[in-house]
Design a protein around this motif. Structure first.
Motif, mmCIF file in Angstrom:
data_model
loop_
_atom_site.group_PDB
_atom_site.id
_atom_site.type_symbol
_atom_site.label_atom_id
_atom_site.label_comp_id
_atom_site.label_asym_id
_atom_site.label_seq_id
_atom_site.Cartn_x
_atom_site.Cartn_y
_atom_site.Cartn_z
ATOM 1 N N UNK A 1 38.317 58.233 -25.660
ATOM 2 C CA UNK A 1 39.257 58.245 -24.540
ATOM 3 C C UNK A 1 40.634 58.783 -24.924
ATOM 4 N N UNK A 2 40.738 59.406 -26.091
ATOM 5 C CA UNK A 2 42.007 59.993 -26.542
ATOM 6 C C UNK A 2 42.256 61.347 -25.887
ATOM 7 N N UNK A 3 43.541 61.746 -25.746
ATOM 8 C CA UNK A 3 43.847 63.121 -25.357
ATOM 9 C C UNK A 3 43.301 64.103 -26.394
ATOM 10 N N UNK B 1 39.278 46.707 -24.542
ATOM 11 C CA UNK B 1 38.840 47.588 -23.460
ATOM 12 C C UNK B 1 39.874 47.612 -22.332
ATOM 13 N N UNK B 2 39.548 48.329 -21.271
ATOM 14 C CA UNK B 2 40.515 48.497 -20.183
ATOM 15 C C UNK B 2 40.764 47.217 -19.397
ATOM 16 N N UNK C 1 33.300 56.316 -30.232
ATOM 17 C CA UNK C 1 33.091 56.028 -28.813
ATOM 18 C C UNK C 1 34.391 55.554 -28.168
ATOM 19 N N UNK C 2 34.391 55.413 -26.851
ATOM 20 C CA UNK C 2 35.592 54.986 -26.141
ATOM 21 C C UNK C 2 35.869 53.504 -26.371
ATOM 22 N N UNK C 3 37.054 53.060 -25.954
ATOM 23 C CA UNK C 3 37.403 51.647 -26.085
ATOM 24 C C UNK C 3 36.554 50.766 -25.169
#
Length: 265
Positions: free
Chosen positions: A235-237, A16-17, A249-251
């Motif tokens: 969360x990819x371009x 994750x971030x 899903x997002x990271x």
């Protein structure tokens, strides 16, 4: 379909971030590995900042590092595939960085070099420490004992947009890719995550249709399109999502865990 080889990007995908690998993701990966599926981390990171994640998950085997420029066996640290670049071709890029005050580093498979390593700013040292890297002083080309596999520049996004635009006008000896919002990498023309994954799959006797890949950024496009199943993170371009077969899903929401549960458990 039982996937025999699964390639996972790291930053923006597996972790994750906050640079954390969640316990739920670890447990899911372990279950799939126990079924006999080979898990490969496929990342822009160096081996030293990738192997600790393999150990945290409880895996051993191959890792694809430096965005495909070097594939390493974690069991013995043997380099099984390496795309060496011509260092003399970097000189015009280094001159540009000097003139425009752009930070750069030079990578072999196992080491990272910068000019003025002893005098790096706290900001630069903090960035490298996030990736578990200790920079070394950049020697002359003749003093390198190992092949150079990657040249990376780091700057704020707006500055890198200009760098990328300027360098795109030059005759390209290298594969130039945007490996993150704040990074541009130059590598051997044939080096990419997709090429490295294809080479590894061939070495393991695994056809592309039994390969799954999950990633989130432009440097992941080649592996997402090579794999029989390419999955992009939320969360990819948009361009990366469009190239993938599915979007998870997002990271920050355990997207890797969700995708693996959907297709492998």
């Amino acid at each position: 379909m039982k996937y025999e080889l699964i390639a996972l990007d790291v930053d923006g995908t597996l972790i994750n971030d906050h640079h954390e690998l969640t316990q739920g993701t670890i447990e899911t990966i372990r279950k799939i590995a126990e079924q006999g599926t080979e898990i490969v981390l496929c990342t822009g990171r160096a081996p030293d900042s990738t192997i600790p994640l393999m150990k945290q998950i409880g895996l051993e085997g191959y890792i694809i590092t430096h965005n495909g420029a070097a594939t390493v066996d974690t069991r013995n640290l043997n380099v099984v595939n390496e795309f060496a670049l011509n260092p003399h071709g970097l000189e015009m890029y280094i001159d540009y960085c000097h003139k425009n005050n752009i930070h750069f580093d030079v990578n072999t498979t196992f080491a990272l070099y910068v000019q003025g390593a002893a005098g790096l700013s706290k900001e630069a040292l903090d960035l490298y420490s996030k990736f578990m890297i200790q920079p070394k002083e950049l020697p002359g080309w003749a003093d390198f004992s190992e092949p150079i596999v990657k040249f990376t520049v780091t700057a704020p996004m707006e500055e890198l947009d200009k760098v990328y635009a300027d360098w795109s006008l030059w005759s390209q000896e290298f594969n130039m890719l945007r490996s993150g919002d704040f990074f541009i990498d130059l590598m051997h023309k044939e080096a990419s995550k997709g090429a490295a994954l294809q080479n590894l799959a061939a070495k393991r006797g695994i056809p592309a249709e039994k390969v799954m890949a999950i990633g989130n950024y432009f440097n992941d496009l080649t592996m997402l399109t090579f794999a029989g199943l390419g999955i992009a993170m939320e969360n990819s371009p948009l361009e990366v999502k469009a190239a993938a077969n599915d979007v998870t899903l997002s990271n920050n929401d355990e997207g890797v865990k969700a995708a693996l549960e959907k297709y492998c458990l």
